[in-house]
Design a protein around this motif. Sequence first.
Motif, PDB file in Angstrom:
ATOM      1  N   VAL A 843      36.790 -10.455  -1.607  1.00  0.00           N
ATOM      2  CA  VAL A 843      36.760 -11.416  -0.345  1.00  0.00           C
ATOM      3  C   VAL A 843      35.535 -11.344   0.442  1.00  0.00           C
ATOM      4  O   VAL A 843      34.618 -12.375   0.781  1.00  0.00           O
ATOM      5  N   PHE A 844      34.936 -10.193   0.389  1.00  0.00           N
ATOM      6  CA  PHE A 844      33.563  -9.969   1.315  1.00  0.00           C
ATOM      7  C   PHE A 844      32.427 -10.359   0.440  1.00  0.00           C
ATOM      8  O   PHE A 844      31.571 -10.786   1.119  1.00  0.00           O
ATOM      9  N   ALA A 845      32.476 -10.282  -0.929  1.00  0.00           N
ATOM     10  CA  ALA A 845      31.465 -10.916  -1.996  1.00  0.00           C
ATOM     11  C   ALA A 845      31.388 -12.359  -1.916  1.00  0.00           C
ATOM     12  O   ALA A 845      30.177 -12.919  -1.646  1.00  0.00           O
ATOM     13  N   GLN A 846      32.459 -13.065  -1.758  1.00  0.00           N
ATOM     14  CA  GLN A 846      32.479 -14.562  -1.307  1.00  0.00           C
ATOM     15  C   GLN A 846      31.871 -14.742  -0.061  1.00  0.00           C
ATOM     16  O   GLN A 846      31.523 -16.035   0.317  1.00  0.00           O
ATOM     17  N   SER A 877      37.169 -15.327   8.683  1.00  0.00           N
ATOM     18  CA  SER A 877      37.819 -14.903   7.509  1.00  0.00           C
ATOM     19  C   SER A 877      37.752 -13.321   7.294  1.00  0.00           C
ATOM     20  O   SER A 877      38.770 -12.765   6.593  1.00  0.00           O
ATOM     21  N   ALA A 878      36.709 -12.749   7.898  1.00  0.00           N
ATOM     22  CA  ALA A 878      36.383 -11.363   7.856  1.00  0.00           C
ATOM     23  C   ALA A 878      37.702 -10.465   8.713  1.00  0.00           C
ATOM     24  O   ALA A 878      38.500  -9.542   8.399  1.00  0.00           O
ATOM     25  N   ALA A 905      33.426   0.980   4.035  1.00  0.00           N
ATOM     26  CA  ALA A 905      31.921   0.709   3.699  1.00  0.00           C
ATOM     27  C   ALA A 905      31.484   0.733   2.530  1.00  0.00           C
ATOM     28  O   ALA A 905      30.516  -0.224   1.834  1.00  0.00           O
ATOM     29  N   GLY A 906      32.265   1.241   1.289  1.00  0.00           N
ATOM     30  CA  GLY A 906      31.965   1.130   0.044  1.00  0.00           C
ATOM     31  C   GLY A 906      32.237  -0.370  -0.422  1.00  0.00           C
ATOM     32  O   GLY A 906      31.514  -0.922  -1.289  1.00  0.00           O
ATOM     33  N   CYS A 907      33.437  -0.883   0.135  1.00  0.00           N
ATOM     34  CA  CYS A 907      33.816  -2.254  -0.315  1.00  0.00           C
ATOM     35  C   CYS A 907      32.487  -3.125   0.123  1.00  0.00           C
ATOM     36  O   CYS A 907      32.267  -4.014  -0.705  1.00  0.00           O
ATOM     37  N   ILE A 908      32.048  -3.175   1.199  1.00  0.00           N
ATOM     38  CA  ILE A 908      31.330  -3.947   1.896  1.00  0.00           C
ATOM     39  C   ILE A 908      29.979  -3.718   1.096  1.00  0.00           C
ATOM     40  O   ILE A 908      29.023  -4.735   0.588  1.00  0.00           O
ATOM     41  N   ALA A 909      29.616  -2.630   0.642  1.00  0.00           N
ATOM     42  CA  ALA A 909      28.421  -2.263   0.171  1.00  0.00           C
ATOM     43  C   ALA A 909      28.394  -3.045  -1.275  1.00  0.00           C
ATOM     44  O   ALA A 909      27.460  -3.416  -1.933  1.00  0.00           O
ATOM     45  N   MET A 910      29.440  -2.796  -2.213  1.00  0.00           N
ATOM     46  CA  MET A 910      29.667  -3.388  -3.277  1.00  0.00           C
ATOM     47  C   MET A 910      29.631  -4.746  -3.218  1.00  0.00           C
ATOM     48  O   MET A 910      28.942  -5.533  -4.209  1.00  0.00           O
ATOM     49  N   ALA A 911      30.257  -5.449  -2.163  1.00  0.00           N
ATOM     50  CA  ALA A 911      30.221  -7.032  -2.196  1.00  0.00           C
ATOM     51  C   ALA A 911      28.953  -7.644  -1.816  1.00  0.00           C
ATOM     52  O   ALA A 911      28.539  -8.658  -2.294  1.00  0.00           O
ATOM     53  N   SER A 912      27.753  -6.494  -1.109  1.00  0.00           N
ATOM     54  CA  SER A 912      26.817  -7.181  -0.706  1.00  0.00           C
ATOM     55  C   SER A 912      25.780  -7.474  -1.941  1.00  0.00           C
ATOM     56  O   SER A 912      24.909  -7.907  -2.056  1.00  0.00           O
TER      57      SER A 912
END
Length: 946
Positions: A843-846, A877-878, A905-912
């Motif tokens: 979701v955050f990657a999008q 959306s977030a 934090a890990g999810c957002i870092a991976m998505a970025s």
Amino acid sequence: MDPIGTVAHPWSEAPDGLAARLGTRLDAGLSEAEAERRLAAHGPNELAAEPPVPAWRRFLARFRDPLVYLLLAAIAISAGAWLAEGAPGWPVDALVIAMIVLLNAGLGFVQEAKASSAVAELAKMSAVTSSVLRDGVVHRVPSRELVPGDVLLLAEGDAVGADARLAVATALRLQEASLTGESAPVTKDAAALPADTALAERRSMVFKGTAVAQGTGRALVTATGMGTEMGAIAGMLEATGDEPTPLQREVGRLGKVLGVAVVAVAVVVMATLFLFADIGSLGDAVTVLLLGVSLAVAAVPEGLPAILSVVLALGVQRMARRRAIVKRLASVETLGSASVICSDKTGTLTRSEMTIQRVATASGTSRVTGVGYVPEGEVLAADGELPPAQRAEGIVVLSGGSLAGNAQLSEDDEGGWEIQGDPTEAAFLVAERKLGVHERRGRRFERLREIPFSSERKMMSTIEVDHEHGGERVLIAKGAPDVLLRRCSHERVGMALVPLDEAARARILGEVAAMGRDALRTLGVAYRALAPGEEEAGDAELEQGLAYVGTVGIIDPPREEAAVAIAEARRAGIRVVMITGDHPDTAARIAADLGITAGSEECALTGRDLDALDDAGFDEAVRRVSVFARVAPAHKLRIVDALQAQGNVVAMTGDGVNDAPALKSADIGVAMGLTGTEVSKEAADMILADDNFATIVDAVREGRGIFDNIRKFLRYLLSSNMGEVLTVFLGVVLAGHIGLTGADGALVLPLLATQILWINLVTDAGPALAMGLDPADDDVMARPPRRLDERVIDGRMWSGVLQVGLVMAAATLLTLDIHLPGGLMEGSRDLDNARTAAFTTLVFAQLFNCFNARSGSASAVHALFTNAWLWGAVALSALLQVAVVHLGVLNTAFNTVPLDAGQWAGCIAMASSVLWYGELRKLVLRSVAAGRGGDAGRRGSAGAGA
């Protein structure tokens, strides 16, 4: 008794008798109250349209889509499995999918309603109007408000609003091709005809939907709406739908290609799972089926047509606020591709405010400052202030020209100035005020009679009583200088009259020639005092023995903003061509002043010049020449056709009936809103509410921005959906390598069907629509027009879509691997926790991809905060994703569990990683473009590339 139905053959009746039967008067028309009563009784003067579709039916229509059928199948499969297992608890999967189907349908319904509303409002702005006589006063009313018995006033250029019986016709000719197929204009008169006269022969009638080509008339409305001849034809026609635009066709093709491709992928994935996974229960089989259906739905941006319509409609509304009324949404996508603008001169490139710039008298030539109808400026000699003799001569010239005319100049309540009457005559009124003299009619002079202007005489005269000189009669003449000189015997020098010798005649003609070389229109002023009783003599006798006073040079000054707009059009690679009926010298002068040509030495080609050319010569002339003067309607049409044959997208402006064919033939027909005829407005795709060329360039800029935004949200939707497909596909294929296996080899999926549908709901419509509202890039007008063969989604964009989709899938699956035991990296979380983290990462990657997709090669930080709508959509959306992770009821519905701060934090870092990869890719593209000269970089930085 209402008059409807009482007149069987109005063309056979006398106008007076017909007026009595219709309950109206030819000299006064209906009363306003009676017109309102008849409008209420008989309805608006409109052709019957299909009944409006009820809202509930339009809502249900949102479900007539193959993708929705897939979702409905998913609901049935899930509900069937729930029943087969004994109906334990609530059928959560079926309910969640049903909720998503309803939400998607609701979003599409609202978006479609907004688009329709925007188009309807624009249709009202460009509605056809008619002149009618009511209560003895002329009114301009919407044609839909015409009623039987109205007295219709017709003039050249009007579109006839209803069927009507002529009472008066003066040189009246109508274009009736739309009704009878007769290509030549039809001459009309008011004489009664036999009752059995055929439609095409009814010379005493005018019909709704036809156009006045010449002359004037007064007519009694006998039928409106479906009671008209046009209504009778419309009643026999089957309704036909609108043709899709090129962009809509390409989007349609895209949907079909994606649909076929993704269904194929879904089938392959399901087949692979059934063959190689351990499907041990009905629940496992249902899971596989739901996954396949969800994959198909996720990969195709089903909200794209609705988003496209809303973005186009909102763009059209923005254009309307900038005084450009776009009648058809299809024109928006064409505007950004315009490579040639063919513009009329008067009113579009010029102010349409005739201004006296020079006054030549016996004592010298003076210049007049200021432009337009605002009486601000001065009359100055070459070296400054006017000498007394030259000032006295100037007063007689300017005041005399004002008296020998019928225009009026007045100041409105807001301090603006407006004229009534001929613009050239108004120029004298403005200039005399600049000399400090106010209008003398009514103060000092009183008119006795007028000898009117005619094209044969090329002059007009008035006989005035001078009350300051004991009621002396004086004849004042204004006209072509050479015509006046032949009638003059003296010249005014200071306060005296001297004989007009050959030297003086030669000097005056030389001054006229000099003004002509400067593209000034010239008019001379002369006068003579009349003996008592002489005003009763014949016209020819009166207009002899005149005293020549002086010559004025008049021009319609160019608009300052037009010069700026033309420079911007040139910078955007758009060629500007002037096509006018004016004199070639005037056209060349204005073109040079505005920057259309390099200088006044570039001559204009006339219609006669064009007629002398063969096809090859004509084509070369159109390719080379930018100013055409003294042209006929056929020339305009031929020029537009030639430019299109050369591969150009042509915008054409016009205001008259004779411009309609060229407006219709051009890719974008642009009519004048202030001075344009109803016929030209009807033929055009766009109407300029301010008749200003600069508004066309503004509209082109807006069109380019809209097209760029379409590519932005297409890039975003396709790459995001590609990420979902690849995540599931690669997750199944690489399940053993990333630890995605259940106990005893049971089937385990990287994402569940409901989670995929949630991603589509949360990340597709809102951010994509907000991206369509991006302001135009600064350099949108610094690149050449889009080529006709350039695809909306080209190879470079497809490459970017695939690459970004792969990065999304990699980030999502790596998140899974990090959390799960086994695989490439050892984790310690359970499956629900790992899947929730992967779900959140995608979701955050999008959402990161929103900023990545705003340009094909410009950095995401460029103009980062210019679109507040996008930031709002991303924030919403977030928040929804936080809710689905941390709210208990949503945890149950979507099989999620709460995540701790470190996991977030890990999810957002991976998505970025999507954003970082995009930045690296764009840096490479910019470097390659710079190495090739920068052209591609300039195009890409504006969002044109991928």
